[in-house]
Design an enzyme around this catalytic site. Structure first.
Site, PDB file in Angstrom:
ATOM      1  N   TYR A 197       0.822  -1.220   0.000  1.00  0.00           N
ATOM      2  CA  TYR A 197       0.000   0.000   0.000  1.00  0.00           C
ATOM      3  C   TYR A 197       0.853   1.265   0.000  1.00  0.00           C
ATOM      4  O   TYR A 197       0.555   2.213   0.711  1.00  0.00           O
ATOM      5  CB  TYR A 197      -0.954  -0.008   1.213  1.00  0.00           C
ATOM      6  N   TYR A 235     -14.448  -4.674   3.265  1.00  0.00           N
ATOM      7  CA  TYR A 235     -13.072  -5.073   2.945  1.00  0.00           C
ATOM      8  C   TYR A 235     -12.829  -6.467   3.507  1.00  0.00           C
ATOM      9  O   TYR A 235     -13.035  -6.701   4.699  1.00  0.00           O
ATOM     10  CB  TYR A 235     -12.040  -4.103   3.532  1.00  0.00           C
ATOM     11  N   ASP A 265     -16.857 -12.446   8.818  1.00  0.00           N
ATOM     12  CA  ASP A 265     -15.422 -12.165   8.705  1.00  0.00           C
ATOM     13  C   ASP A 265     -14.995 -11.413   9.964  1.00  0.00           C
ATOM     14  O   ASP A 265     -15.163 -10.195  10.061  1.00  0.00           O
ATOM     15  CB  ASP A 265     -15.144 -11.343   7.442  1.00  0.00           C
ATOM     16  N   LYS A 306      -5.248 -11.729  12.121  1.00  0.00           N
ATOM     17  CA  LYS A 306      -4.874 -10.550  12.920  1.00  0.00           C
ATOM     18  C   LYS A 306      -4.583 -10.876  14.391  1.00  0.00           C
ATOM     19  O   LYS A 306      -3.513 -11.368  14.689  1.00  0.00           O
ATOM     20  CB  LYS A 306      -5.916  -9.468  12.754  1.00  0.00           C
TER      21      LYS A 306
HETATM   22  C1  LIG Z   1      -7.304  -7.232   7.339  1.00  0.00           C
HETATM   23  C2  LIG Z   1      -8.556  -7.907   6.981  1.00  0.00           C
HETATM   24  C3  LIG Z   1      -8.569  -8.997   6.099  1.00  0.00           C
HETATM   25  C4  LIG Z   1      -7.345  -9.477   5.387  1.00  0.00           C
HETATM   26  O1  LIG Z   1      -6.390 -10.010   6.264  1.00  0.00           O
HETATM   27  P1  LIG Z   1      -4.870 -10.084   5.794  1.00  0.00           P
HETATM   28  O2  LIG Z   1      -4.204 -10.891   6.850  1.00  0.00           O
HETATM   29  O3  LIG Z   1      -4.369  -8.684   5.732  1.00  0.00           O
HETATM   30  O4  LIG Z   1      -4.840 -10.762   4.473  1.00  0.00           O
HETATM   31  C5  LIG Z   1      -9.782  -9.620   5.856  1.00  0.00           C
HETATM   32  N1  LIG Z   1     -10.907  -9.194   6.441  1.00  0.00           N
HETATM   33  C6  LIG Z   1     -10.939  -8.161   7.300  1.00  0.00           C
HETATM   34  C7  LIG Z   1     -12.221  -7.768   7.934  1.00  0.00           C
HETATM   35  C8  LIG Z   1      -9.762  -7.470   7.582  1.00  0.00           C
HETATM   36  O5  LIG Z   1      -9.792  -6.415   8.409  1.00  0.00           O
END
Ligand SMILES: *Cc1c(COP(=O)(O)O)cnc(C)c1O
Length: 421
Positions: free
Chosen positions: A15, A142, A234, A263
């Site tokens: 990015y 996202y 998600d 994360k």
């Molecule tokens: C950051 C994020 C992703 C992607 O995760 P990465 O480990 O960066 O590939 C997917 N969904 C959500 C809601 C996110 O915040």
């Protein structure tokens, strides 16, 4: 040559427009809330290093568990083999996840966790001999940067170069009391083509820390269920305490069929992804027909060291001390939000759990490329605070080890910024 110079010779950053970006800040040490650069300058990591860090940097307990695991078993192929850390982590996670979740599938980041959920959903229908090729997703969503994850993310500057290469998605607004009936009508009109509905529960992170309420989401999920649409939560960003509860899905009464994590999963120590699912999904892949297998896997699936970090992180997360810290952050964010709620420079202040977001009034459209963004970023950085505004939106998403004094210091700087910009 400095480290930053050497970096620029050899590295392409995420990015980052490499032609115009400022040189990267060389961080040589992490310590709790702080990142420390080559010259010894300390930075408060108020964005938890892209939302991953939940217990502070270089946590000694996680480090110890990771070291033990490294000396015992660093990695093993995960097809045909298993290991204690993966089994224990799956068992312990299933105990704290919503009760619908029955199986754990490992991968290695958030985007892959999403890819796996989408593949499970598409193949679930394929295994049943049904044609369902579309996905339902929210505007401003996202879900990651790989092609499937990008496909279900909102179309934006990030996805523009790949237009035409992304699969078909039906976008709807996040549900509110007012638009719920219209959304329901839309869902029932297209429901028979939709394999799954993917959403970030309660907070759309990269979309600008946009927040919405659980009740209308529950109603929408219910409607999707009635239309045979699989439900994917998600929780890559919202998982592991971020929203004040262990998982954002705990604000809902409707439980998802699949959930995505990454994360905070390892406390932000190393990459690991998980897609969990209910038995309805899992059972649809059980067959004497090999073609019904989920043909997906990564070299580093269920890496033992990452699993060990995750187990250590879970010990810390479930401790009374961390739970108290989370409650403290929620309380302080709410109080601070009240103190600036009617500020003339702000279009909106919102809080959900340990996340507070403030949207600057810029007069015109919200834009990721807004100039204000760089001014705010540099203003806070100069004072040793790492904030990474999303356009005209600044937010705090701190590791749970942050103290009341540190939060007060940052709130004070935000008030200074409000006076200045
Ligand atoms: C950051 C994020 C992703 C992607 O995760 P990465 O480990 O960066 O590939 C997917 N969904 C959500 C809601 C996110 O915040």
């Amino acid at each position: 040559m400095t480290l930053a110079d050497r970096d620029l010779q050899a590295i392409w950053h995420p990015y980052t427009q490499m032609k115009t970006a400022a040189p990267p800040i060389p961080i040589v040490k992490g310590e709790g809330l702080y990142l420390i650069d080559e010259k010894g300058k300390r930075y408060m990591d108020m964005v938890a290093s892209w939302w991953v860090n939940i217990h502070g940097h270089s946590h000694p307990y996680i480090a110890e568990k990771v070291f033990e695991q490294l000396k015992t078993l660093e990695h093993v192929i995960f097809a045909g083999f298993t290991h204690p850390a993966a089994v224990e982590l799956a068992e312990r996670l299933l105990k704290i996840l919503p009760s619908s979740q029955q199986k754990i599938f490992y991968s290695d980041n958030g985007s892959t966790a999403v890819e796996v959920a989408l593949k499970m959903a598409f193949q679930y229908w394929n295994n049943r001999g049904a044609e369902k090729k579309k996905v339902l997703a929210f505007n401003n969503s996202y879900h990651g940067d790989t092609f499937g994850a990008m496909s279900v993310s909102a179309r934006s500057a990030f996805t523009q170069p790949f237009e035409g290469l992304l699969f078909e998605v039906e976008y709807i607004d996040v549900p509110t009391k007012d638009n719920l009936e219209a959304l329901k009508a839309r869902v029932s009109a297209i429901g028979n083509q939709i394999s799954s509905f993917i959403f970030e529960p309660l907070i759309q992170g990269a979309g600008g820390m946009l927040m919405y309420e659980p009740e209308p989401l529950d109603a929408l999920i219910k409607m999707c269920r009635e239309n045979d649409i699989l439900i994917i939560a998600d929780e890559v960003m919202t998982g592991f305490g971020r929203t004040g509860k262990l998982f954002a899905s705990y604000y809902l009464t409707e439980q998802p069929d699949m959930m995505c994590f990454s994360k905070g999963l390892t406390g932000g120590t190393m990459p690991l992804g998980i897609t969990s699912c209910d038995s309805k999904i899992y059972d649809q892949f059980l067959s004497d027909d090999k073609m019904k297998t989920l043909f997906h896997g990564h070299s580093f699936t269920a890496n033992p060291v990452a699993c060990a970090a995750s187990l250590a992180s879970m010990d810390l997360l479930l401790s009374e001390q961390t739970q108290d810290q989370i409650a403290m952050i929620c309380r302080k964010h709410l109080k601070f939000a009240e103190s600036i709620r009617n500020h003339e420079k702000l279009k909106d202040v919102r809080v959900r759990g340990t996340i507070i977001a403030m949207e600057w009034n810029t007069g015109n459209e919200t834009s990721y490329f807004n100039n204000l963004r760089d001014e705010l970023y540099n203003f806070f950085l100069a004072d040793g605070i790492i904030l990474r505004p999303l356009g005209n939106i600044i937010y705090l998403l701190p590791p749970y080890c942050v103290t009341e004094e540190e939060l007060d210091f940052v709130y004070g700087k935000i008030k200074e910024a409000l006076a200045r910009f």
